[in-house]
Design an enzyme around this catalytic site. Structure first.
Site, short mmCIF file in Angstrom:
data_model
loop_
_atom_site.label_atom_id
_atom_site.label_comp_id
_atom_site.label_asym_id
_atom_site.label_seq_id
_atom_site.Cartn_x
_atom_site.Cartn_y
_atom_site.Cartn_z
N GLU A 326 0.83 -1.20 0.00
CA GLU A 326 0.00 0.00 0.00
C GLU A 326 0.87 1.26 0.00
O GLU A 326 0.54 2.25 -0.66
CB GLU A 326 -0.94 -0.03 1.21
CG GLU A 326 -1.98 -1.15 1.11
CD GLU A 326 -2.27 -1.87 2.42
OE1 GLU A 326 -2.78 -3.00 2.36
OE2 GLU A 326 -1.96 -1.31 3.50
N ASP A 480 -4.59 -5.50 10.91
CA ASP A 480 -5.60 -4.87 11.77
C ASP A 480 -5.21 -4.98 13.24
O ASP A 480 -5.37 -4.03 14.01
CB ASP A 480 -6.96 -5.52 11.53
CG ASP A 480 -7.38 -5.45 10.07
OD1 ASP A 480 -7.33 -4.34 9.50
OD2 ASP A 480 -7.73 -6.49 9.48
#
Length: 498
Positions: A326, A480
């Site tokens: 990312e 996460d």
């Protein structure tokens, strides 16, 4: 008599020559002659008998401490689903699909697209997430996945996974907004509050195809364990719970907001995401300015969409979390540092990562005190190490926060609550540079104090290694868990309102 003296002198000369010419040999020689064993002072120190993994793990336990001021209420939204986790190669074989050449697809339309995209990422050992456009074909694949031997159901979606991790802290109240169906509601931690408006009659399912390090399919071999995720998820794809989420904040009054799910809109097409992104920016802007917002990013392929997020969303959030893919894609979309790189080769170079993190905070954050942007914190994670980059004066306890994130990556990937040093290994380099270009600082990692700190302008970088699980049991949700843990251990400095 003189012969004995000559032999002794020659022996001493030989040992001296070998000792200084080949320092790795003396211990082998000394065990055959009756000279006193010579040890350096470091060999007698308490840490000399410990492995580097033991040193790092012990240091984490000693140094990771919760901040003085902790969050009591955190609101999380807006993507939530049920994950069906199974062997990727096993499912594709069950679908009677043969291995072949890999090819990336921004959107999946068929089993063949799925096969090609899966192979493309498996041979790179990289994670990815894609939208499957054909509802009927997806449902047939989902049924085959659910019936596959060994398939397991888990809480899924970045928001729900972050909520689950936060809920492991008993003094923290967590609000979760997202499309929560009956199966997901049953699986959520009882500490999590779900507004009635978020409940729906059916669950959204995501298929997570895992592969192990070294696993083979045809001529392809995975260099490391990872997963490929796909779904036909319209509720999360349109971020349909966003307005409900923002409206619920007035009653809940959180001290921190965590937002995820923007990546899900990418598969809906440009017209939808352009319109919906404007509505999302408007909704996010309605959140009180004194409440920090953390944005969790995920895998994307559309440079225009990523650039829109960078230009419109990043300046109105306080913190972001992202991985190496990312980060590089973000730089490519915005023509930032090292955007000419097609992909990372092996462990991402820390100097290059540092350059991109600094560029984000300079271009889209508040590294310039006169900037109106809110972004002051980036939590970067990759397999071998993590970096927290923060603008000075806004965040505290970041050394503990980055170590806490690495510790949970090391334990959770092995399926454990704590780090087992026999099951992990250090892969991060012990020496590296603060930048890829000059001027740059040469830095090193001390395993006994496993946080390296450096500054560039008014941005401080905290880096810690990850003790990488040798045989990971589950890779889904690691990012996460890392971001959630990092936020738990982070403290917002009160003199700096957002």
């Amino acid at each position: 008599m003189w012969r004995k003296a000559s032999v002794a002198a020659l022996l001493a000369l030989a040992v001296g020559y070998l000792y200084y010419g080949s320092p790795e040999l003396p211990e082998q020689i000394l065990q055959y002659i009756s000279l006193p064993n010579i040890q350096s002072p470091s060999q007698n120190s308490p840490n000399s008998q410990k492995s580097v993994e033991q040193l790092i793990s012990a240091a984490w336990e000693a140094l990771i401490t919760l901040p003085t001021r902790q969050w009591s209420k955190v609101a999380v939204g807006v993507n939530a689903c049920v994950d069906v986790v199974l062997s990727g190669v096993g499912l594709l074989q069950a679908l009677a699909v043969d291995p072949g050449v890999g090819l990336d697809h921004e959107v999946l339309h068929s089993k063949e697209d799925l096969r090609e995209a899966f192979i493309h990422y498996m041979e790179r050992g990289a994670a990815a997430e894609r939208f499957f456009s054909d509802k009927e074909v997806f449902q047939r694949i989902a049924r085959a996945a659910a019936e596959y031997p060994g398939a397991k159901l888990y809480v899924g979606g970045n928001a729900a996974l972050i909520g689950q991790k936060l809920a492991t802290y008993p003094d923290l109240m967590v609000l979760l907004c997202g499309p929560v169906g009956p199966k997901l509601h049953e699986m959520l931690d009882e500490q999590i509050v779900v507004p009635p408006e978020s409940l729906q009659e059916t669950d959204e399912y995501h298929l997570i195809l895992e592969y192990k390090a070294g696993e083979q399919w045809g001529s392809i071999q995975a260099p490391q364990a990872n997963r490929f995720i796909f779904s036909h998820d319209v509720s999360n794809g349109a971020m349909s719970s966003l307005e409900t989420f923002v409206a619920s904040l007035d009653d809940f009054q959180p001290e921190l907001v965590v937002l995820s799910g923007l990546h899900m809109m990418e598969g809906q097409g440009r017209q939808l995401w352009e319109e919906r992104l404007k509505e999302a920016v408007s909704a996010i802007s309605d959140i009180r300015r004194d409440v920090p917002i953390h944005l969790e990013l995920a895998s994307m392929t559309d440079k225009d969409y990523m650039n829109s997020i960078m230009q419109e969303v990043m300046p109105i959030v306080s913190s972001i979390g992202l991985n190496e893919q990312e980060l590089l894609f973000l730089s490519q979309a915005g023509e930032g540092p090292h955007s000419d790189l097609a992909a990372w080769k092996g462990i991402p170079d820390m100097g290059r990562v540092s350059d991109i993190l600094l560029w984000i905070l300079e271009q889209h954050g508040r590294s310039d005190p006169s900037s109106e942007a809110d972004l002051t914190r980036i939590h970067f994670h990759t397999l071998a190490y993590h970096i927290l980059a923060t603008v000075d004066g806004y965040w505290g306890n970041q050394a503990a926060a980055v170590m806490a994130g690495a510790r949970v990556a090391s334990s959770q990937s092995c399926g454990l609550q704590t780090v087992d040093v026999s099951k992990v290994e250090l892969k991060a380099p012990l020496d590296f540079h603060s930048s890829h270009s000059e001027p740059r600082e040469k830095l090193s990692l001390n395993p006994a104090e496993p946080v390296t700190v450096w500054r560039r302008g008014n941005v401080t970088f905290h880096m810690t290694p990850v003790l990488v699980c040798k045989q990971p049991l589950r890779t889904v949700g690691l990012g996460d868990a890392i971001s959630a843990e990092g936020l738990i251990y982070s403290e917002l400095k009160t003199q700096q309102p957002f």
